[in-house]
Design a protein around this motif. Structure first.
Motif, PDB file in Angstrom:
ATOM      1  N   LEU A   1       0.864  -1.172   0.000  1.00 41.67           N
ATOM      2  CA  LEU A   1       0.000   0.000   0.000  1.00 41.67           C
ATOM      3  C   LEU A   1       0.906   1.229   0.000  1.00 41.67           C
ATOM      4  N   TYR A   2       0.709   2.127  -0.969  1.00 37.81           N
ATOM      5  CA  TYR A   2       1.511   3.343  -1.055  1.00 37.81           C
ATOM      6  C   TYR A   2       0.654   4.518  -0.597  1.00 37.81           C
ATOM      7  N   LEU A   3       1.095   5.148   0.469  1.00 40.85           N
ATOM      8  CA  LEU A   3       0.360   6.248   1.080  1.00 40.85           C
ATOM      9  C   LEU A   3       1.043   7.574   0.793  1.00 40.85           C
ATOM     10  N   CYS A   4       0.236   8.544   0.445  1.00 40.47           N
ATOM     11  CA  CYS A   4       0.725   9.914   0.291  1.00 40.47           C
ATOM     12  C   CYS A   4       0.197  10.735   1.457  1.00 40.47           C
ATOM     13  N   ALA A   5       0.968  11.697   1.912  1.00 40.43           N
ATOM     14  CA  ALA A   5       0.530  12.574   2.996  1.00 40.43           C
ATOM     15  C   ALA A   5       1.044  13.979   2.742  1.00 40.43           C
ATOM     16  N   SER A   6       0.412  14.943   3.372  1.00 42.77           N
ATOM     17  CA  SER A   6       0.898  16.319   3.296  1.00 42.77           C
ATOM     18  C   SER A   6       0.818  16.942   4.680  1.00 42.77           C
ATOM     19  N   SER A   7       1.609  17.986   4.889  1.00 36.29           N
ATOM     20  CA  SER A   7       1.523  18.715   6.152  1.00 36.29           C
ATOM     21  C   SER A   7       1.816  20.187   5.908  1.00 36.29           C
ATOM     22  N   GLN A   8       1.296  20.991   6.811  1.00 34.86           N
ATOM     23  CA  GLN A   8       1.410  22.440   6.679  1.00 34.86           C
ATOM     24  C   GLN A   8       2.838  22.865   6.997  1.00 34.86           C
ATOM     25  N   GLY A   9       3.411  23.718   6.177  1.00 32.50           N
ATOM     26  CA  GLY A   9       4.687  24.305   6.547  1.00 32.50           C
ATOM     27  C   GLY A   9       5.860  23.363   6.416  1.00 32.50           C
ATOM     28  N   GLU A  10       6.870  23.618   7.188  1.00 30.59           N
ATOM     29  CA  GLU A  10       8.112  22.863   7.123  1.00 30.59           C
ATOM     30  C   GLU A  10       7.941  21.446   7.673  1.00 30.59           C
ATOM     31  N   VAL A  11       8.908  20.594   7.358  1.00 29.82           N
ATOM     32  CA  VAL A  11       8.868  19.198   7.795  1.00 29.82           C
ATOM     33  C   VAL A  11       8.736  19.098   9.307  1.00 29.82           C
ATOM     34  N   TYR A  12       9.409  20.008  10.049  1.00 30.06           N
ATOM     35  CA  TYR A  12       9.395  19.901  11.501  1.00 30.06           C
ATOM     36  C   TYR A  12       8.307  20.719  12.165  1.00 30.06           C
ATOM     37  N   ALA A  13       7.389  21.225  11.386  1.00 29.03           N
ATOM     38  CA  ALA A  13       6.312  22.007  11.979  1.00 29.03           C
ATOM     39  C   ALA A  13       5.414  21.102  12.816  1.00 29.03           C
ATOM     40  N   ASN A  14       4.742  21.695  13.789  1.00 25.53           N
ATOM     41  CA  ASN A  14       3.949  20.915  14.732  1.00 25.53           C
ATOM     42  C   ASN A  14       2.539  20.667  14.240  1.00 25.53           C
ATOM     43  N   TYR A  15       2.422  20.082  13.055  1.00 25.95           N
ATOM     44  CA  TYR A  15       1.099  19.819  12.519  1.00 25.95           C
ATOM     45  C   TYR A  15       0.984  18.344  12.180  1.00 25.95           C
ATOM     46  N   GLY A  16      -0.237  17.813  12.372  1.00 30.10           N
ATOM     47  CA  GLY A  16      -0.473  16.441  11.948  1.00 30.10           C
ATOM     48  C   GLY A  16      -0.430  16.331  10.442  1.00 30.10           C
ATOM     49  N   TYR A  17      -0.148  15.151   9.959  1.00 31.46           N
ATOM     50  CA  TYR A  17      -0.168  14.906   8.528  1.00 31.46           C
ATOM     51  C   TYR A  17      -1.605  14.605   8.094  1.00 31.46           C
ATOM     52  N   THR A  18      -1.926  14.998   6.873  1.00 33.03           N
ATOM     53  CA  THR A  18      -3.184  14.590   6.247  1.00 33.03           C
ATOM     54  C   THR A  18      -2.837  13.511   5.222  1.00 33.03           C
ATOM     55  N   PHE A  19      -3.420  12.326   5.400  1.00 31.38           N
ATOM     56  CA  PHE A  19      -3.104  11.201   4.527  1.00 31.38           C
ATOM     57  C   PHE A  19      -4.174  10.998   3.478  1.00 31.38           C
ATOM     58  N   GLY A  20      -3.749  10.467   2.326  1.00 34.04           N
ATOM     59  CA  GLY A  20      -4.691   9.913   1.377  1.00 34.04           C
ATOM     60  C   GLY A  20      -5.064   8.496   1.803  1.00 34.04           C
ATOM     61  N   SER A  21      -5.974   7.886   1.064  1.00 32.08           N
ATOM     62  CA  SER A  21      -6.409   6.533   1.418  1.00 32.08           C
ATOM     63  C   SER A  21      -5.514   5.460   0.788  1.00 32.08           C
ATOM     64  N   GLY A  22      -4.545   5.889  -0.024  1.00 33.78           N
ATOM     65  CA  GLY A  22      -3.544   4.946  -0.503  1.00 33.78           C
ATOM     66  C   GLY A  22      -3.851   4.343  -1.865  1.00 33.78           C
ATOM     67  N   THR A  23      -2.806   3.836  -2.495  1.00 32.85           N
ATOM     68  CA  THR A  23      -2.915   3.017  -3.710  1.00 32.85           C
ATOM     69  C   THR A  23      -2.411   1.627  -3.362  1.00 32.85           C
ATOM     70  N   ARG A  24      -3.282   0.636  -3.568  1.00 30.02           N
ATOM     71  CA  ARG A  24      -2.883  -0.764  -3.334  1.00 30.02           C
ATOM     72  C   ARG A  24      -2.239  -1.268  -4.614  1.00 30.02           C
ATOM     73  N   LEU A  25      -0.934  -1.502  -4.577  1.00 29.15           N
ATOM     74  CA  LEU A  25      -0.169  -1.902  -5.766  1.00 29.15           C
ATOM     75  C   LEU A  25       0.157  -3.382  -5.697  1.00 29.15           C
ATOM     76  N   THR A  26      -0.119  -4.079  -6.791  1.00 27.06           N
ATOM     77  CA  THR A  26       0.270  -5.478  -6.915  1.00 27.06           C
ATOM     78  C   THR A  26       1.147  -5.616  -8.157  1.00 27.06           C
ATOM     79  N   VAL A  27       2.337  -6.164  -7.974  1.00 27.18           N
ATOM     80  CA  VAL A  27       3.268  -6.378  -9.091  1.00 27.18           C
ATOM     81  C   VAL A  27       3.273  -7.867  -9.415  1.00 27.18           C
ATOM     82  N   VAL A  28       2.962  -8.187 -10.681  1.00 26.94           N
ATOM     83  CA  VAL A  28       2.873  -9.604 -11.064  1.00 26.94           C
ATOM     84  C   VAL A  28       3.968  -9.974 -12.070  1.00 26.94           C
TER      85      VAL A  28
END
Lengths: 114, 115
Positions: B88-115
């Motif tokens: 499962l590949y999850l994307c997330a974003s957050s306000q401001g700089e990497v070390y800012a004190n904000y929670g991340y907002t996540f997407g629901s993900g892409t379920r990847l299957t490699v055959v």
């Protein structure tokens, strides 16, 4: 490599009971501790971000505490309801020398039984 | 708009295919992240973009190639993947700089299957 450990891995709780679980994280270069709730087929949802030793945060029936000196956080749920069933993830943000994004634990899978 | 949108939700690809995962947010967040999660394991950080520049690459194999064309969009280009890359590949974003004190907002993900 940072290690964030959560216990227990899974937990069955009767509706109406209160419960708590633990997150331990590296105390060196600590910056912040995050808690997320992740329901099946949904996105992880931020519950708390804590940075200061002794911090205590509350959101409805859910609260969390933080001890940065010894590297642990507790999440408490009071009067559990079926909608609290989810996986609860904690994640540590440490600055410098290695992973500078959030490092997650494996989560505590909580099941509330009616 | 308070969401992170990931497409596609599911993807099955062969080991010789080239595909891309897409992540979009319109919250004005300036830090965006790719995480990979395999079953019964914690999400693992892959890449961090801060103000559209790659700031962290967690020693990810070159068959994964991130791209941030603008502040709202984050892509993950996939080429010559292996079956063990299924996750499962999850994307997330957050306000401001990497070390800012904000929670991340996540997407629901892409379920990847490699055959």
């Amino acid at each position: 490599i940072l290690n964030v450990e959560q216990s227990p891995q899974s937990l069955h709780v009767q509706e109406g009971d209160s419960t708590n679980f633990t997150c331990s994280f590296p105390s060196s270069n600590f910056y912040a501790l995050h808690w997320y709730r992740w329901e099946t087929a949904k996105s992880p949802e931020a519950l708390f971000v804590m940075t200061l030793n002794g911090d205590e945060k509350k959101k409805g029936r859910i609260s969390a505490t933080l001890n940065t000196k010894e590297g642990y956080s507790y999440l408490y749920i009071k009067g559990s309801q079926p909608e609290d069933s989810a996986t609860y993830l904690c994640a540590s943000l440490n600055s410098g020398g290695g992973a500078d994004g959030l490092t997650f634990g494996k989560g505590t899978h909580l099941i509330i039984q009616p | 708009d308070t969401e992170v949108t990931q497409t596609p939700k599911h993807l099955v690809m062969g080991m010789t295919n080239k595909k891309s995962l897409k992540c979009e947010q319109h919250m004005g967040h300036r830090a965006m992240y790719w995480y990979k999660q395999k079953a019964k394991k914690p999400p693992e950080l892959m890449f961090v973009y801060s103000y559209e520049k790659l700031s962290i690459n967690e020693s990810v194999p070159s068959r994964f190639s991130p791209e941030c064309p603008n502040s709202s969009l984050l892509n993950l280009h996939l080429h010559a993947l292996q079956p063990e890359d299924s996750a499962l590949y999850l994307c997330a974003s957050s306000q401001g700089e990497v070390y800012a004190n904000y929670g991340y907002t996540f997407g629901s993900g892409t379920r990847l299957t490699v055959v």
